[in-house]
Design a protein around this motif. Sequence first.
Motif, PDB file in Angstrom:
ATOM      1  N   ASN A  97      -1.299 -10.551  -8.467  1.00 32.95           N
ATOM      2  CA  ASN A  97      -0.979 -11.017  -9.810  1.00 32.95           C
ATOM      3  C   ASN A  97      -0.654 -12.506  -9.791  1.00 32.95           C
ATOM      4  O   ASN A  97       0.102 -12.976  -8.952  1.00 32.95           O
ATOM      5  N   GLU A  98      -1.231 -13.239 -10.746  1.00 35.38           N
ATOM      6  CA  GLU A  98      -1.094 -14.699 -10.728  1.00 35.38           C
ATOM      7  C   GLU A  98       0.354 -15.161 -10.890  1.00 35.38           C
ATOM      8  O   GLU A  98       0.785 -16.135 -10.278  1.00 35.38           O
ATOM      9  N   LYS A  99       1.082 -14.436 -11.728  1.00 32.75           N
ATOM     10  CA  LYS A  99       2.482 -14.775 -11.966  1.00 32.75           C
ATOM     11  C   LYS A  99       3.305 -14.605 -10.694  1.00 32.75           C
ATOM     12  O   LYS A  99       4.154 -15.430 -10.358  1.00 32.75           O
ATOM     13  N   GLU A 100       3.021 -13.515 -10.006  1.00 38.39           N
ATOM     14  CA  GLU A 100       3.714 -13.226  -8.750  1.00 38.39           C
ATOM     15  C   GLU A 100       3.377 -14.281  -7.695  1.00 38.39           C
ATOM     16  O   GLU A 100       4.241 -14.762  -6.959  1.00 38.39           O
ATOM     17  N   LEU A 101       2.111 -14.650  -7.653  1.00 41.15           N
ATOM     18  CA  LEU A 101       1.652 -15.672  -6.716  1.00 41.15           C
ATOM     19  C   LEU A 101       2.364 -16.996  -6.986  1.00 41.15           C
ATOM     20  O   LEU A 101       2.828 -17.669  -6.057  1.00 41.15           O
ATOM     21  N   ALA A 102       2.471 -17.343  -8.251  1.00 45.87           N
ATOM     22  CA  ALA A 102       3.117 -18.606  -8.626  1.00 45.87           C
ATOM     23  C   ALA A 102       4.543 -18.672  -8.096  1.00 45.87           C
ATOM     24  O   ALA A 102       4.988 -19.694  -7.572  1.00 45.87           O
ATOM     25  N   LEU A 103       5.257 -17.543  -8.212  1.00 48.96           N
ATOM     26  CA  LEU A 103       6.641 -17.504  -7.725  1.00 48.96           C
ATOM     27  C   LEU A 103       6.723 -17.735  -6.213  1.00 48.96           C
ATOM     28  O   LEU A 103       7.616 -18.424  -5.723  1.00 48.96           O
ATOM     29  N   LEU A 104       5.765 -17.145  -5.501  1.00 46.08           N
ATOM     30  CA  LEU A 104       5.775 -17.267  -4.039  1.00 46.08           C
ATOM     31  C   LEU A 104       5.507 -18.700  -3.578  1.00 46.08           C
ATOM     32  O   LEU A 104       6.064 -19.149  -2.577  1.00 46.08           O
ATOM     33  N   ILE A 105       4.661 -19.408  -4.292  1.00 41.29           N
ATOM     34  CA  ILE A 105       4.312 -20.764  -3.858  1.00 41.29           C
ATOM     35  C   ILE A 105       5.161 -21.810  -4.569  1.00 41.29           C
ATOM     36  O   ILE A 105       4.900 -23.005  -4.470  1.00 41.29           O
ATOM     37  N   ARG A 106       6.183 -21.371  -5.229  1.00 42.51           N
ATOM     38  CA  ARG A 106       7.050 -22.276  -5.984  1.00 42.51           C
ATOM     39  C   ARG A 106       7.531 -23.507  -5.211  1.00 42.51           C
ATOM     40  O   ARG A 106       7.530 -24.614  -5.752  1.00 42.51           O
ATOM     41  N   PRO A 107       7.928 -23.355  -3.926  1.00 39.33           N
ATOM     42  CA  PRO A 107       8.416 -24.531  -3.190  1.00 39.33           C
ATOM     43  C   PRO A 107       7.394 -25.657  -3.077  1.00 39.33           C
ATOM     44  O   PRO A 107       7.769 -26.797  -2.805  1.00 39.33           O
ATOM     45  N   SER A 108       6.134 -25.386  -3.255  1.00 39.82           N
ATOM     46  CA  SER A 108       5.123 -26.430  -3.096  1.00 39.82           C
ATOM     47  C   SER A 108       4.926 -27.264  -4.364  1.00 39.82           C
ATOM     48  O   SER A 108       4.121 -28.198  -4.367  1.00 39.82           O
ATOM     49  N   GLY A 109       5.650 -26.911  -5.424  1.00 41.92           N
ATOM     50  CA  GLY A 109       5.523 -27.700  -6.644  1.00 41.92           C
ATOM     51  C   GLY A 109       4.253 -27.392  -7.422  1.00 41.92           C
ATOM     52  O   GLY A 109       3.331 -26.786  -6.889  1.00 41.92           O
ATOM     53  N   TYR A 110       4.214 -27.788  -8.694  1.00 41.49           N
ATOM     54  CA  TYR A 110       3.043 -27.523  -9.555  1.00 41.49           C
ATOM     55  C   TYR A 110       2.586 -26.079  -9.380  1.00 41.49           C
ATOM     56  O   TYR A 110       1.388 -25.798  -9.311  1.00 41.49           O
ATOM     57  N   PHE A 111       3.523 -25.161  -9.287  1.00 41.70           N
ATOM     58  CA  PHE A 111       3.149 -23.826  -8.798  1.00 41.70           C
ATOM     59  C   PHE A 111       2.286 -23.020  -9.769  1.00 41.70           C
ATOM     60  O   PHE A 111       1.491 -22.203  -9.326  1.00 41.70           O
ATOM     61  N   ASN A 112       2.423 -23.286 -11.061  1.00 42.08           N
ATOM     62  CA  ASN A 112       1.551 -22.568 -12.007  1.00 42.08           C
ATOM     63  C   ASN A 112       0.088 -23.010 -11.868  1.00 42.08           C
ATOM     64  O   ASN A 112      -0.822 -22.182 -11.792  1.00 42.08           O
ATOM     65  N   GLN A 113      -0.100 -24.321 -11.846  1.00 41.88           N
ATOM     66  CA  GLN A 113      -1.440 -24.873 -11.618  1.00 41.88           C
ATOM     67  C   GLN A 113      -2.040 -24.373 -10.314  1.00 41.88           C
ATOM     68  O   GLN A 113      -3.198 -23.957 -10.260  1.00 41.88           O
ATOM     69  N   LYS A 114      -1.232 -24.459  -9.258  1.00 40.94           N
ATOM     70  CA  LYS A 114      -1.761 -24.140  -7.936  1.00 40.94           C
ATOM     71  C   LYS A 114      -2.062 -22.646  -7.792  1.00 40.94           C
ATOM     72  O   LYS A 114      -3.000 -22.268  -7.084  1.00 40.94           O
ATOM     73  N   ALA A 115      -1.273 -21.809  -8.453  1.00 43.27           N
ATOM     74  CA  ALA A 115      -1.570 -20.373  -8.416  1.00 43.27           C
ATOM     75  C   ALA A 115      -2.947 -20.124  -9.033  1.00 43.27           C
ATOM     76  O   ALA A 115      -3.764 -19.378  -8.495  1.00 43.27           O
TER      77      ALA A 115
END
Length: 240
Positions: A95-113
Motif C-alpha cells: 500500500n502506497e500510504k504504508e510505504l510512505a510511512l516507512l520511507i519517511r526518514p528520507s524526506g519527500y516521502f509522499n512523492q518518493k513512495a
Amino acid sequence: MNLIKNIYKILFEKYGPQGWWPLLNLGNVQSQSGSKSYGGYHPGNYELPLTEEQQFEIIAGAILTQNTSWNNVVKAILNLKQKKLLSVNNINKVNEKELALLIRPSGYFNQKAKRLKNVASFLISRQIKKLFAGKNLRAELLSLNGIGPETADSIMLYAAKKPIFVIDAYTKRIFARLGYNETGYDELQALFMSSLEPDAAMFNEYHALIVELAKNHCRKKPICSSCPLAGLCSYNKSIS
DNA sequence: TACCAGGTCCTCG
DNA sequence: CGAGGACATGGT
C-alpha cells in the motif's frame, strides 16, 4: 593526459577505491583490497550488483537519495528491508500510504513512495532482466515520472553497469569552480564522456570520488587549503 | 537557529 | 529553455 583524466588520477591517489554503490544486502562479499566491506561499501569489488534484488536496492536508493543525505536514506532502506520490501514485487504490492510511512526518514516521502511504486510497476511490466539488456534503457527510465537524468544515470551506471557518467550537484559545483564553462547536465556529461574511455568501473569510482571531494573540501562553503585539487583551481584562493 | 543534503516536476515568462 | 517554488526529514 587531459585534465579530466588527471583530476581522476589525483582523486584516486588521494582517496583510493570507494566501493560504490553502498548496499545493505551485500551477501558475503569481500573487497579486492582484502579489507572487509563496511557500511555497504565494497572497495575494489566491481562485481556488484550480482542479483536482481541488489539491482533493485540500488534503484530504490537512487530515488530515495534525491536531494537527501545518504544517512537519511539508510534509515528508510532499513525500514524497507525489515518489511521485506527491497523487492520489486513487494513494492508493487504494498500500500502506497504504508510505504510512505516507512520511507519517511528520507524526506519527500509522499512523492518518493509514488516514485517507487511507479518504477516497480514499470520494472515488472518490462521485466527487469530484459530491460537491462535492452537498448533504450536510459530513455525508458527518463520517461518515468520521478526519474530525471541523475537518477536514470545512477541506475545505468551502478545497477546496470553501463559506462554512463553520472552528474550531480557536487560535480556541477566542483567543475564550475575549476573553471569549466559547461553548465547543463548533458553538456557536463558530454565533457566527461568525451574525455574518458568508456569504463563502468572507472566511472563508478570517479563519481564516488567527486562526492568524497565535495564532502571533504568542495563544500558549499569550501575548505580550499588542504584540497587535493588546489593546484588546479583558482576558486577562492583567499579562503582557508 | 538556520542551513544543507548524492533531484524532479510543474508553472510561468 | 531557465528561473522559481513545492516537496520534508535529520544532522551539524
